[in-house]
Write an enzyme that holds these catalytic residues in place. Sequence first.
Site, PDB file in Angstrom:
ATOM      1  CE1 TYR A 247      -3.899   2.267   0.745  1.00  0.00           C
ATOM      2  CE2 TYR A 247      -2.530   3.179   2.479  1.00  0.00           C
ATOM      3  CZ  TYR A 247      -3.655   3.242   1.693  1.00  0.00           C
ATOM      4  OH  TYR A 247      -4.550   4.280   1.838  1.00  0.00           O
TER       5      TYR A 247
ATOM      6  N   GLY B  57      -1.030   2.389  24.458  1.00  0.00           N
ATOM      7  CA  GLY B  57      -2.095   3.328  24.085  1.00  0.00           C
ATOM      8  C   GLY B  57      -1.616   4.767  24.021  1.00  0.00           C
TER       9      GLY B  57
END
Length: 317
Positions: A148, A210
């Site tokens: 990609y 996170g």
Amino acid sequence: MSPAGRRTLVTGGAGFLGSHLCEALLQRGADVLCVDNFHTGTRANIAALLPHPRFELLEHDVSVPLDVDVDRIFNLACPASPVHYQHDPVQTTKTCVQGAIHMLALAKARGARILQASTSEVYGDPEVHPQPESYWGRVNPIGMRSCYNEGKRCAETLFFDYRRQHDLEIKVVRIFNTYGPRMYPDDGRVVSNFIVQALRGEDITLYGDGSQTRSFCYVDDLIEALLASMDTPAAFTGPVNVGNPAELSMRELAELVLRLSGSRSRIVHQPLPADDPKLRRPDIGLAQRELGWNPKVPLEKGLLATIAYFRALLNFG
Ligand SMILES: NC(=O)c1ccc[n+]([C@@H]2O[C@H](COP(=O)([O-])OP(=O)(O)OC[C@H]3O[C@@H](n4cnc5c(N)ncnc54)[C@H](O)[C@@H]3O)[C@@H](O)[C@H]2O)c1
């Protein structure tokens, strides 16, 4: 804004962004030809447009040449999420590279203006933050994301070579994370992942600790930017970054989705995937100057609309 009567081709028009773009073009009076092979796009995304007298659908794969009468081309065809583009990586590169070649050849044959939906992934895992268009990127050429990232980089090269060699009117737009209704429930993108997990009452999976950041642009803002880019003077080619620079950590996003959806899901941690960028935020100074564009939709408002979409889709009404 496109004048009425123009015939505009949208490749990937049955996808998440493409279907919103087709809708916006119709509202602005354009004739729209939607080309899609339904690799990731769905008929449901364009169901409301099919009866429209100025809307036409052509099932076609852009890695095969196409000859149609159009004067504007938005080239969006390409699976956009890692789950989808890694499913058949060779086909992903073909879609990016051969798709670009065929659409550029069509633009040349018809004297059409052409816009490429490029991506922030051309910056790879950047060591410059936020990323201005002048930054050349840090991309792994042989990894799982390369089909990609490198496919999109090569497409940009082709656009600029067609400009230099054939004097085509090109626009290259580097799209940063965009979210909104018609994202797919199981495509592994963080916004849809968190919302679907929250609505199903499943654990919310946070990769790493996170602390990695992202910035999210609501789809309506993004479509405004694509339309504004297409209408810039011929001398303006881009590349131009388009996205929302408001940055937040993935932990903050998870907590926001939990609050807005009223979910009681728990947050659990999983290892970071390979080549996952730690930081990603657009520098949109060029878009502000050249397109007169700024994202307007606040994250909470956009997330509420997206949560409502998924609630209906997954029958959690
Ligand atoms: N959504 C984002 O956050 C984002 C970010 C950066 C770039 N982009 C770019 O924007 C474009 C649209 O992304 P999206 O999020 O709407 O993804 P999507 O998967 O929803 O849409 C892509 C569309 O292209 C179609 N398609 C794929 N291969 C094709 C082929 N060979 N021939 C014809 N049609 C084909 C798919 O069926 C689908 O309808 C892509 O080019 C993507 O790289 C999107």
